[in-house]
Every structure is written in C-alpha cells, then in structure tokens.
Design a protein around this motif. Structure first.
Motif, PDB file in Angstrom:
ATOM      1  N   ARG A 125     -42.058 -21.694 -40.005  1.00 40.34           N
ATOM      2  CA  ARG A 125     -40.534 -21.848 -39.724  1.00 40.34           C
ATOM      3  C   ARG A 125     -40.107 -20.741 -38.944  1.00 40.34           C
ATOM      4  O   ARG A 125     -40.883 -19.690 -38.953  1.00 40.34           O
ATOM      5  N   ASP A 154     -38.261 -26.725 -31.850  1.00 42.70           N
ATOM      6  CA  ASP A 154     -36.961 -26.358 -31.591  1.00 42.70           C
ATOM      7  C   ASP A 154     -36.625 -25.017 -31.100  1.00 42.70           C
ATOM      8  O   ASP A 154     -35.854 -24.682 -30.258  1.00 42.70           O
ATOM      9  N   PHE A 211     -30.491 -26.895 -36.465  1.00 44.85           N
ATOM     10  CA  PHE A 211     -31.121 -25.904 -37.649  1.00 44.85           C
ATOM     11  C   PHE A 211     -31.362 -26.997 -38.827  1.00 44.85           C
ATOM     12  O   PHE A 211     -30.623 -27.870 -39.007  1.00 44.85           O
ATOM     13  N   GLN A 212     -32.073 -26.392 -39.644  1.00 46.08           N
ATOM     14  CA  GLN A 212     -32.140 -26.857 -40.994  1.00 46.08           C
ATOM     15  C   GLN A 212     -32.047 -26.003 -42.165  1.00 46.08           C
ATOM     16  O   GLN A 212     -31.885 -24.680 -41.879  1.00 46.08           O
ATOM     17  N   VAL A 213     -32.150 -26.335 -43.354  1.00 45.95           N
ATOM     18  CA  VAL A 213     -31.814 -25.371 -44.439  1.00 45.95           C
ATOM     19  C   VAL A 213     -32.759 -25.245 -45.592  1.00 45.95           C
ATOM     20  O   VAL A 213     -33.407 -26.481 -46.037  1.00 45.95           O
ATOM     21  N   LEU A 260     -31.436 -20.447 -42.810  1.00 43.29           N
ATOM     22  CA  LEU A 260     -31.457 -21.765 -42.025  1.00 43.29           C
ATOM     23  C   LEU A 260     -32.559 -21.424 -40.955  1.00 43.29           C
ATOM     24  O   LEU A 260     -32.913 -20.272 -40.630  1.00 43.29           O
ATOM     25  N   TYR A 261     -32.966 -22.476 -40.442  1.00 43.04           N
ATOM     26  CA  TYR A 261     -34.466 -21.986 -39.767  1.00 43.04           C
ATOM     27  C   TYR A 261     -34.402 -23.233 -38.714  1.00 43.04           C
ATOM     28  O   TYR A 261     -33.714 -24.278 -38.904  1.00 43.04           O
ATOM     29  N   ASP A 300     -26.803 -28.852 -34.575  1.00 40.84           N
ATOM     30  CA  ASP A 300     -27.482 -30.044 -34.720  1.00 40.84           C
ATOM     31  C   ASP A 300     -28.836 -29.863 -34.868  1.00 40.84           C
ATOM     32  O   ASP A 300     -29.592 -30.851 -35.227  1.00 40.84           O
ATOM     33  N   THR A 359     -37.414 -25.539 -36.501  1.00 38.40           N
ATOM     34  CA  THR A 359     -38.919 -26.020 -36.450  1.00 38.40           C
ATOM     35  C   THR A 359     -39.509 -25.111 -35.305  1.00 38.40           C
ATOM     36  O   THR A 359     -38.685 -24.684 -34.295  1.00 38.40           O
ATOM     37  N   TRP A 405     -33.554 -24.686 -48.816  1.00 38.34           N
ATOM     38  CA  TRP A 405     -32.740 -24.705 -50.125  1.00 38.34           C
ATOM     39  C   TRP A 405     -33.517 -23.707 -51.206  1.00 38.34           C
ATOM     40  O   TRP A 405     -34.516 -24.085 -51.227  1.00 38.34           O
TER      41      TRP A 405
END
Length: 250
Positions: A203, A179, A156-158, A173-174, A154, A176, A160
């Motif tokens: 990141r 987080d 992680f961010q991508v 994937l990373y 829920d 912040t 692109w």
C-alpha cells in the motif's frame, strides 16, 4: 440586468408623467432604454482556450487574454464571475451612458472565488477605469475557494482499525500501487506517499495531497488580494458601487 432595465423604464414613466403638459419640448423615450452585452475573457489567439478549463491564470498574467464583448444566452459562462457592458438611455441622457456591471454567479461552485473569477473581475474593472465609466458590483458569494482534490478523493482507500466496525476509527488513508503510479509517479506529483505493507499487501500511505485540479489552495487568496488592490484603484479613479444581494464572504 432585467432589474436595471426596469429601473430605467420607471425613470421614463416618471419623467413622462411630469412633462405630459410640455410634450413639444420633452425628451422622447428611445425604443430601447437599456442594452447590455456580456464581457468574456478569451485568448488573443482566438477562442476560450483548449480543454475543459479553457484559459488559465498563467495565460492571463502572460497577457495572452483579452476581455471581449460577446453576445450569448445566459448560463453559458464556465466561470463564477460574470460582467456586462451596459448602456442606459435615461431622460437625463437619452443618447445613452455606459457602465460596467460585475456579478458573482452563485450557481457556479457556490459563488466562490477562484483564480479565473478574479481575472474576470480584474479585467472588467480595468476596462471601466480605462473608459472612465461607473463600475457596479453585485456581490453574492462564499469567499475564496477552498479546493477539493476530487480525483484523489475518488481513489483513496481507508485502512480501518476494525473493518467490521468503522466507528473505531482508521489508521491511515492509502492508494493502491496502480493509483500511486497514476498520481504519484510523474513530473508534478498529485500526492506524496509512504510505502507500507499490510501482511503481504503493498500500500502507499498518503502523507500529502497536492491535487491536480486548479484553484485548490492559496493561489485563490492571492487572487483576492489582486482584486482588492484593483478595487482601491477604481475607488480613486471612477464611480464604484457594491450591492450585496445575498450571502457574501470577505
């Protein structure tokens, strides 16, 4: 357990049909031909344990848990393995004979085996061996649990390759920085990350996801080995029967 009760009722129906001309010497059907009580693991100190997850594998292995007959309505279990102590009062033994019934709960995480499911199975089987009574297992499961670190999923961010066209794939994937402080900077980190920059944006690129929830990895396979060994011992000591009632893995 309802099907067990029906089976005993049918046995009495057949018995009474055969002995209706010998009513004086025939056994009389008890008012209750089948009864059962759920066997629930609780901490010896009392209760199911602190927190949403209750007792843990660590508590069980430390000998801090016990299997306790606990009358309660169906659906109250928070473990995907359920056990009952059943008493069958048959024409052959109207005073009643006991047995242990163990079953997967396919509605709980697809019936998968985690460490707590393994503990319930182990404890119930050990009780059957200690009391020298039959042990029946109703199997419907999806095998050892393959865990998912939901809190990390829920968060992680991508990164692109092309934000306008995700079909071109992603670089990594990373998390912040906030987080990463939450999951990565603590005594037992839930992630391992590498610090990177996109322009001036800091990141934390995910390299390893460890997770913080229980039953995510190979500990579940360890538990499967534990109950396999228990089943071998039960096979030698008492009557055992496994009935596959649906999908069953392993």
């Amino acid at each position: 357990t309802k099907s067990k009760a029906k089976s005993v009722e049918i046995a009495w129906d057949n018995y009474e049909a055969m002995t209706k001309t010998k009513s004086e010497s025939a056994q009389r059907r008890p008012a209750e031909v089948f009864s059962s009580v759920e066997l629930v693991i609780k901490l010896k100190s009392g209760g199911l344990g602190a927190g949403a997850d209750g007792w843990t594998l660590k508590d069980f292995e430390a000998g801090d848990c016990e299997l306790t007959p606990t009358p309660r309505t169906s659906g109250q279990n928070d473990v995907g393995m359920v056990a009952w102590l059943c008493t069958l009062r048959t024409p052959e033994y109207p005073a009643g004979r006991d047995m242990i019934l163990i079953s997967n709960d396919i509605t709980h995480i697809q019936g998968s085996f985690g460490t707590r499911e393994d503990c319930v199975f182990q404890a119930a089987s050990q009780m059957a061996r200690a009391r020298k009574i039959p042990r029946l297992y109703l199997a419907a499961n999806s095998g050892a649990r393959i865990g998912l670190a939901k809190t990390i999923r829920d968060a992680f961010q991508v990164a692109w390759n092309n934000v306008e066209n995700p079909a071109e794939g992603f670089k990594y994937l990373y998390l912040t920085p906030a987080d990463y402080q939450k999951f990565g900077v603590r005594e037992v980190p839930a992630v391992k990350c590498k610090r990177v920059f996109e322009g001036e944006e800091e990141r934390w690129m995910l390299t390893d996801v460890i997770g913080e929830e229980p039953d995510l990895g190979v500990e579940n396979l360890r538990g499967s080995g534990m109950i396999a060994g228990e089943t071998c011992r039960a096979y030698k000591d008492i009557f055992t029967l496994t009935l596959v009632t649906g999908r069953s893995v392993g």
